[in-house]
Every structure is written in C-alpha cells, then in structure tokens.
Design a protein around this motif. Structure first.
Motif, mmCIF file in Angstrom:
data_model
loop_
_atom_site.group_PDB
_atom_site.id
_atom_site.type_symbol
_atom_site.label_atom_id
_atom_site.label_comp_id
_atom_site.label_asym_id
_atom_site.label_seq_id
_atom_site.Cartn_x
_atom_site.Cartn_y
_atom_site.Cartn_z
ATOM 1 N N ASP A 137 0.837 -1.235 -0.014
ATOM 2 C CA ASP A 137 -0.133 0.084 0.067
ATOM 3 C C ASP A 137 0.838 1.263 -0.014
ATOM 4 O O ASP A 137 0.388 2.492 0.235
ATOM 5 C CB ASP A 137 -0.896 0.038 1.100
ATOM 6 N N CYS A 138 2.003 1.114 -0.110
ATOM 7 C CA CYS A 138 2.975 2.217 -0.177
ATOM 8 C C CYS A 138 3.183 2.763 -1.733
ATOM 9 O O CYS A 138 4.019 2.042 -2.390
ATOM 10 C CB CYS A 138 4.490 2.091 0.418
ATOM 11 N N ASP A 139 2.688 3.724 -2.092
ATOM 12 C CA ASP A 139 2.463 4.251 -3.226
ATOM 13 C C ASP A 139 3.689 4.825 -4.048
ATOM 14 O O ASP A 139 3.688 5.049 -5.346
ATOM 15 C CB ASP A 139 1.374 5.222 -3.647
ATOM 16 N N TRP A 140 4.755 5.077 -3.117
ATOM 17 C CA TRP A 140 6.095 5.598 -3.678
ATOM 18 C C TRP A 140 6.982 4.446 -4.246
ATOM 19 O O TRP A 140 7.885 4.815 -4.902
ATOM 20 C CB TRP A 140 6.908 6.439 -2.812
ATOM 21 N N LEU A 141 6.521 3.153 -3.749
ATOM 22 C CA LEU A 141 7.428 1.947 -4.215
ATOM 23 C C LEU A 141 7.095 1.931 -5.857
ATOM 24 O O LEU A 141 5.960 2.172 -6.346
ATOM 25 C CB LEU A 141 6.947 0.678 -3.387
ATOM 26 N N ASP A 142 8.037 1.158 -6.309
ATOM 27 C CA ASP A 142 7.817 0.543 -7.919
ATOM 28 C C ASP A 142 6.522 -0.268 -7.767
ATOM 29 O O ASP A 142 6.257 -1.289 -6.963
ATOM 30 C CB ASP A 142 8.982 -0.006 -8.299
ATOM 31 N N PRO A 143 5.498 -0.056 -8.700
ATOM 32 C CA PRO A 143 4.376 -0.908 -9.001
ATOM 33 C C PRO A 143 4.542 -2.299 -9.173
ATOM 34 O O PRO A 143 3.733 -3.216 -8.428
ATOM 35 C CB PRO A 143 3.522 -0.365 -10.074
ATOM 36 N N LEU A 144 5.809 -2.730 -9.714
ATOM 37 C CA LEU A 144 6.131 -4.134 -9.930
ATOM 38 C C LEU A 144 6.417 -4.763 -8.565
ATOM 39 O O LEU A 144 6.064 -6.009 -8.417
ATOM 40 C CB LEU A 144 7.429 -4.374 -10.658
ATOM 41 N N PHE A 145 7.113 -4.066 -7.738
ATOM 42 C CA PHE A 145 7.448 -4.614 -6.378
ATOM 43 C C PHE A 145 6.289 -4.689 -5.621
ATOM 44 O O PHE A 145 5.975 -5.576 -5.018
ATOM 45 C CB PHE A 145 8.472 -3.813 -5.705
ATOM 46 N N ARG A 146 5.502 -3.763 -5.654
ATOM 47 C CA ARG A 146 4.283 -3.839 -4.914
ATOM 48 C C ARG A 146 3.326 -4.975 -5.436
ATOM 49 O O ARG A 146 2.564 -5.668 -4.532
ATOM 50 C CB ARG A 146 3.184 -2.476 -5.136
ATOM 51 N N ALA A 147 3.252 -5.318 -6.524
ATOM 52 C CA ALA A 147 2.516 -6.457 -7.147
ATOM 53 C C ALA A 147 2.884 -7.795 -6.731
ATOM 54 O O ALA A 147 2.508 -8.542 -6.498
ATOM 55 C CB ALA A 147 2.471 -6.366 -8.667
ATOM 56 N N ALA A 148 4.208 -7.723 -6.733
ATOM 57 C CA ALA A 148 5.112 -8.905 -6.460
ATOM 58 C C ALA A 148 5.004 -9.371 -4.948
ATOM 59 O O ALA A 148 4.894 -10.748 -4.496
ATOM 60 C CB ALA A 148 6.659 -9.053 -6.665
ATOM 61 N N TYR A 149 5.096 -8.518 -4.031
ATOM 62 C CA TYR A 149 5.417 -8.610 -2.504
ATOM 63 C C TYR A 149 4.193 -7.863 -1.633
ATOM 64 O O TYR A 149 4.256 -6.619 -2.262
ATOM 65 C CB TYR A 149 6.612 -8.415 -2.118
ATOM 66 N N SER A 150 3.545 -8.535 -0.867
ATOM 67 C CA SER A 150 2.795 -7.767 0.083
ATOM 68 C C SER A 150 3.472 -6.975 1.166
ATOM 69 O O SER A 150 2.956 -5.901 1.546
ATOM 70 C CB SER A 150 1.638 -8.916 0.652
ATOM 71 N N HIS A 151 4.651 -7.430 1.392
ATOM 72 C CA HIS A 151 5.400 -6.791 2.509
ATOM 73 C C HIS A 151 7.056 -7.148 1.966
ATOM 74 O O HIS A 151 7.417 -7.874 1.376
ATOM 75 C CB HIS A 151 5.361 -7.575 3.632
ATOM 76 N N HIS A 152 7.514 -5.783 2.037
ATOM 77 C CA HIS A 152 8.746 -5.623 1.738
ATOM 78 C C HIS A 152 10.091 -5.651 2.888
ATOM 79 O O HIS A 152 11.114 -6.009 2.709
ATOM 80 C CB HIS A 152 9.226 -4.392 0.516
ATOM 81 N N ALA A 153 9.860 -4.611 3.724
ATOM 82 C CA ALA A 153 10.612 -4.553 4.903
ATOM 83 C C ALA A 153 9.928 -3.650 5.756
ATOM 84 O O ALA A 153 9.159 -2.892 5.797
ATOM 85 C CB ALA A 153 11.820 -3.679 4.318
ATOM 86 N N SER A 154 10.481 -3.895 7.071
ATOM 87 C CA SER A 154 9.965 -3.393 8.525
ATOM 88 C C SER A 154 10.597 -1.814 8.500
ATOM 89 O O SER A 154 11.362 -1.277 7.811
ATOM 90 C CB SER A 154 10.179 -4.067 9.572
ATOM 91 N N ASP A 181 17.111 7.409 -7.540
ATOM 92 C CA ASP A 181 16.833 8.998 -7.581
ATOM 93 C C ASP A 181 16.411 9.313 -6.306
ATOM 94 O O ASP A 181 15.636 10.063 -6.029
ATOM 95 C CB ASP A 181 15.564 9.238 -8.635
ATOM 96 N N GLY A 182 17.291 8.905 -5.017
ATOM 97 C CA GLY A 182 16.927 9.382 -3.717
ATOM 98 C C GLY A 182 15.730 8.856 -3.119
ATOM 99 O O GLY A 182 15.162 9.423 -2.353
ATOM 100 N N LYS A 183 15.176 7.842 -3.727
ATOM 101 C CA LYS A 183 13.781 7.235 -3.325
ATOM 102 C C LYS A 183 13.739 5.927 -3.431
ATOM 103 O O LYS A 183 14.478 5.149 -4.226
ATOM 104 C CB LYS A 183 12.574 7.711 -4.096
ATOM 105 N N ILE A 184 13.273 5.506 -1.941
ATOM 106 C CA ILE A 184 12.969 3.851 -2.019
ATOM 107 C C ILE A 184 12.269 3.208 -3.004
ATOM 108 O O ILE A 184 11.186 3.716 -3.002
ATOM 109 C CB ILE A 184 12.567 3.488 -0.470
ATOM 110 N N LYS A 185 12.497 2.561 -3.744
ATOM 111 C CA LYS A 185 11.527 1.904 -5.056
ATOM 112 C C LYS A 185 11.389 0.625 -4.600
ATOM 113 O O LYS A 185 10.287 0.072 -5.169
ATOM 114 C CB LYS A 185 12.106 2.044 -6.256
#
Length: 333
Positions: free
Chosen positions: A117-134, A169-173
């Motif tokens: 649900d973090c909209d700044w992440l790359d949509p491909l990562f958001r589609a692949a994994y429900s959770h990425h990091a704490s 580009d200075g953002k977590i993707k």
C-alpha cells in the motif's frame, strides 16, 4: 536541540540521541529485559537526557504495515500494524517499550514499513510482494543516504535477517523481505521442505522462518539473541558446518543484491552494507565475501551497525527542521 531515534530490532531495541550536529549516545536494551520489567526504556533515556529537552522522537515498530506515511504516534491505530503474526519470534519486549513511550507524553512520529500500500514504491514490487521491509529499514536507508549522498544504491542490512533495498533517484523503490530472499543468521526464506513441514503440521510458518537462516545449515538452535555468537564461535574454530553456513548466507545475499541491481532503472552508485553481519570484519569479512562475487565492480561502503537508530534520529532532526519527504515517504507533522 535533542532528537531521539529508536530501532525496533530483532534481538533488542536500540536508541540514538543526537543534537543538530552529531550523535551524542547510542544504547540498546534487550527484549527479554524490557518484557520482564528489568529495564525501562524511558528510565534509560532519562539517565542520558532530560526528557523535556526532546524536540522530536522517531520510532519504529514491528512490520509497520498498517501505515504508509510518517505519522504522529497519536494518529496511529493498532500500533501501525495489521497483525503481529508472521513477524518472527514474538517476545513482547518491543510492545513494552512502545507502551512506555506512548505513556510518556513525548513528541513522537512513527515510520511506516514498506508494503503493497506504499504508493511511492515501484508498482512491480508492490504487485510481487505484500511486504518488503519493516520500518527501521527506512531509517537505515536514510542514514546510508546521508553518509554517501548516493542517489542510486542498494542498501544491504545483514544481521539476524537479511533485507536488501533498492534506491533510485533518492527514493526507496523496492526491497526483498527476509522471508522471500536472502538468508540472515536466524531468519530466511521458506523453501519446499519447510512448506511441506507446515502443511503436515510439524512446524508453524513462524517456527520455520525463525530457523531458516544460516543457523539451519550449522544446526544451531538457541535463543535468538545467542544464535549469532554461537555460530561465529563455531566459525572461528573452523567448524565445517558453520563455514558452509556463512558462505551460503553470503552467496544468497550476493544473489539478492545482484537481482536488485539488474532491475534498477539507473546505474547504481554503490552498495551500502550495515547490520551486525554486514558491517563485520572479524571473524567474517562480509564485504570481502560479497566482492568475491561482484569482483569489486561496485563501490562498497560500510556504515554503523546501529544505523537504524541513528537514521531514525537523523529523520527526527530533519523533520523538526522542516523536511516533509523522507526517501519518497510523505510526512504528516
């Protein structure tokens, strides 16, 4: 001016205290001591600073998957998590610290974890994994950014678990969480054998996850806080299982970092290593082990193993002084 950062880590809860220029102190309390009431986080803080002098405090808690912006503690529901399940071994120590801070009437903001649900992440990562990091991975990345000024990098936090993050580009993707990718000392991905054990009722998913790291290979089974020391002692003595375990862990981390580099839209400036293992030189030189695979193609920097707490304090300082975007994450303050 005084700023405090808290890292809700696997083996303990770390705090960093800083002013506008430098880190003044870093200390850590164990989860077991906190839960048992032997140590009070607020008392430990008050031994070092006057609590009324704290201008802003940043904390992290559990998975952080219930929020997606940096929020005041009083605006966060259910401690910012959807569920405590699936988070590794639960001791209750972090919960005790959270309650202490909540009742202390301090100015506190909470960092979100990285999730779908973090909209700044790359949509491909958001589609692949429900959770990425704490959430503490955000503060680790921020400390890495301030230390290196790299806009494009992979940050590898290697300790009880291994989580690698991609910054563009200075953002977590994007990132790959411990249960999906590389091994840490304690935690690791669930493979077929473990899935079968879960289906057959032999072990729970959390029990598998909490024994899927290097300790699985070395056959180490101890309290989480003691596993690393036991494994490293075996490694120092040349135990073949321990050597294989560490070498395998390094290989899986290299694979994960290489994968993130491969999908990055930009050329990376370098790789940042942190965590109790990632920053280690003896008895394991983790940087050298990784460079065996990367053949020194990428510049590598090591930052403090306490980068989670330090980065959180740095975020507190910069938000207090007007910053409203942290590596792509919006700030409500």
């Amino acid at each position: 001016m005084v700023y405090v950062g808290m890292d809700h880590g696997t083996t303990g809860i770390s705090f960093a205290i800083m002013d506008d220029e430098k880190v003044l102190d870093v200390f850590k309390i164990s989860r077991e001591d906190s839960k048992a009431g032997r140590v009070s986080a607020i008392e430990e803080l008050s031994k070092r600073i006057d609590l009324e002098d704290i201008d802003l405090m940043i904390i992290t808690y559990a998975m952080g998957d219930g929020i997606s912006t940096i929020l005041p503690m009083e605006k966060v529901e259910n401690r910012g998590i959807l569920s405590i399940g699936g988070a590794g071994k639960v001791t209750g120590g972090g919960t005790s610290v959270y309650s202490e801070i909540e009742n202390a009437n301090l100015p506190v903001l909470m960092i979100p974890g990285l999730h779908k649900d973090c909209d700044w992440l790359d949509p491909l990562f958001r589609a692949a994994y429900s959770h990425h990091a704490s959430p503490e991975k955000v503060s680790i990345v921020y400390n890495a950014y301030l230390e290196t000024q790299w806009e494009n990098m992979v940050v590898a936090d290697i300790s009880s678990n291994s989580v690698d993050l991609l910054i563009e580009d200075g953002k977590i993707k994007g990132a790959i969480d411990a249960c999906c990718g590389a091994m840490g000392i304690v935690h690791g991905p669930l493979d077929l054998e473990m899935i079968r054990d879960i289906d057959e009722g032999k072990r729970t998913a959390n029990e598998c996850f909490s024994h899927a790291g290097a300790v699985k290979i070395a056959n180490v089974d101890n309290k989480v806080a003691l596993m690393k020391d036991e494994l490293l002692e075996m490694y120092s003595k040349g135990d073949e299982r321990a050597v294989l375990a560490i070498d395998t862990m390094i290989m899986t981390v290299a694979m994960e970092i290489a994968g993130l580099i491969a999908v990055s839209k930009n050329e990376i400036d370098g790789i940042v290593l942190t965590g109790s293992m990632g920053s280690m030189k003896e008895p394991v030189d983790f940087e050298a082990g990784l460079n065996k695979y990367f053949k020194n193609k990428y510049e590598t920097r090591i930052i403090s193993s306490e980068s989670g707490a330090i980065g959180a304090a740095q975020i507190a300082r910069d938000i207090f002084n007007g910053k409203r975007d942290i590596m792509g994450i919006k700030v409500d303050y």
